[in-house]
Design a protein around this motif. Structure first.
Motif, PDB file in Angstrom:
ATOM      1  N   ALA A 103       0.855  -1.199   0.000  1.00 49.76           N
ATOM      2  CA  ALA A 103       0.000   0.000   0.000  1.00 49.76           C
ATOM      3  C   ALA A 103       0.882   1.237   0.000  1.00 49.76           C
ATOM      4  N   GLY A 104       0.590   2.162  -0.885  1.00 52.05           N
ATOM      5  CA  GLY A 104       1.375   3.389  -0.964  1.00 52.05           C
ATOM      6  C   GLY A 104       0.492   4.606  -1.028  1.00 52.05           C
ATOM      7  N   ALA A 109       3.455   1.246  -7.754  1.00 56.66           N
ATOM      8  CA  ALA A 109       2.925   0.974  -9.093  1.00 56.66           C
ATOM      9  C   ALA A 109       4.047   0.751 -10.091  1.00 56.66           C
ATOM     10  N   ALA A 110       5.088   1.582 -10.011  1.00 57.29           N
ATOM     11  CA  ALA A 110       6.210   1.456 -10.945  1.00 57.29           C
ATOM     12  C   ALA A 110       6.982   0.165 -10.720  1.00 57.29           C
ATOM     13  N   LEU A 111       7.222  -0.181  -9.459  1.00 57.86           N
ATOM     14  CA  LEU A 111       7.955  -1.415  -9.169  1.00 57.86           C
ATOM     15  C   LEU A 111       7.196  -2.642  -9.664  1.00 57.86           C
ATOM     16  N   VAL A 142      -2.160  -4.697  -4.635  1.00 56.06           N
ATOM     17  CA  VAL A 142      -1.617  -3.393  -4.252  1.00 56.06           C
ATOM     18  C   VAL A 142      -2.757  -2.412  -4.006  1.00 56.06           C
ATOM     19  N   VAL A 143      -2.480  -1.458  -3.129  1.00 56.72           N
ATOM     20  CA  VAL A 143      -3.404  -0.353  -2.852  1.00 56.72           C
ATOM     21  C   VAL A 143      -2.661   0.943  -3.159  1.00 56.72           C
ATOM     22  N   LEU A 144      -3.188   1.732  -4.083  1.00 61.02           N
ATOM     23  CA  LEU A 144      -2.574   2.989  -4.479  1.00 61.02           C
ATOM     24  C   LEU A 144      -3.491   4.131  -4.040  1.00 61.02           C
ATOM     25  N   ALA A 145      -3.062   4.898  -3.050  1.00 59.80           N
ATOM     26  CA  ALA A 145      -3.884   5.969  -2.478  1.00 59.80           C
ATOM     27  C   ALA A 145      -3.281   7.328  -2.804  1.00 59.80           C
ATOM     28  N   ALA A 167       6.115   5.358 -15.405  1.00 63.52           N
ATOM     29  CA  ALA A 167       6.098   3.916 -15.107  1.00 63.52           C
ATOM     30  C   ALA A 167       4.817   3.524 -14.398  1.00 63.52           C
ATOM     31  N   ALA A 168       4.368   4.376 -13.466  1.00 63.59           N
ATOM     32  CA  ALA A 168       3.157   4.063 -12.704  1.00 63.59           C
ATOM     33  C   ALA A 168       1.922   4.073 -13.599  1.00 63.59           C
TER      34      ALA A 168
END
Length: 245
Positions: free
Chosen positions: A78-79, A88-90, A105-108, A160-161
């Motif tokens: 989570a980021g 996201a990029a990784l 994954v959690v993208l906030a 990348a993300a």
């Protein structure tokens, strides 16, 4: 690596999964006490890492974080803000052979390309959150760097993300009152990812994990975690079949 902030599940309860959190611009681990404790109360072990926008540094940090914890899957990364962009990029550029490869994954608060805003400390707090408790946490935290939101996230990182097509479940969270978000780009990303859910928080600002709606946001994340535990693709455990609101 030093600087982890850990939140353990209640004693005697079977751990349901592991969540690694990467903060964003100007933040520290101290800002995720409430968030970590809430997920831990639902039997997820949570580890908050130091923030970084360097992919190689974050890669190494995640590897060390999973090697030094009694890892229980599903593993969810989570980021927030640039932390979301790094995750996201990784995931977009890496492979399942990575020790830290996530089940979801959690993208906030993923920022847009022009996701920056100048102003003083009070103006930046207004951009981040309208929650008085979290504003106090940010104000009292000596590790918080005022003015961090005045600089845009690295364009290559966002490339990348936003270019990701990673085939792991994604939960995207954004506030509809977040001036640093690019909602059109988020919608495009959600449609391009094989498994994605985009949730918009009404009245939510940039620190969507720690704004006034933090309870509802945490509930959305726990719902996602529980669905991920059920397998891929995740299927929500509760389905609304009739409602008047």
């Amino acid at each position: 690596m030093t600087g982890y902030r850990d939140f353990a599940a209640p004693e005697g309860v079977r751990i349901r999964g592991t969540v690694l959190v990467l903060p964003g611009r100007g933040e520290s681990q101290a800002g995720y006490g409430r968030f970590g404790a809430r997920l831990a109360a639902d039997a997820y072990q949570v580890r908050v890492l130091p923030p970084s926008t360097d992919l190689s540094v974050a890669d190494a940090a995640l590897k060390e974080a999973v090697s030094s914890i009694d890892l229980v899957r599903p593993l969810v990364l989570a980021g927030a803000d640039t932390g979301a962009a790094v995750i996201a990029a990784l995931v977009a550029q890496s492979s399942p052979e990575k020790a830290w490869w996530p089940d979801a994954v959690v993208l906030a608060g993923l920022p847009g390309y022009d996701g920056r805003q100048g102003g003083g400390r009070d103006e930046e707090l207004d951009l981040r959150t309208h929650c008085p408790v979290h504003r106090g946490v940010l104000t009292d935290d000596p590790a918080v760097v005022p003015g961090s939101l005045a600089e845009a996230a690295p364009a290559a990182l966002l490339d990348a993300a936003y270019g990701s097509t990673a085939d792991v479940p994604h939960l995207l969270l954004t506030g509809d009152a977040d001036p640093l978000a690019d909602h059109a780009e988020l919608n495009r990303l959600a449609k391009s990812l094989p498994q994605a859910r985009l949730a918009v928080v009404r009245g939510g600002h940039h620190d969507v994990l720690n704004d006034l709606q933090h309870r509802s946001v945490a509930a959305e994340i726990v719902t996602f975690l529980e669905a991920v535990r059920g397998g891929v693709p995740p299927v929500p455990l509760v389905e609304v079949v009739a409602t008047a609101w």
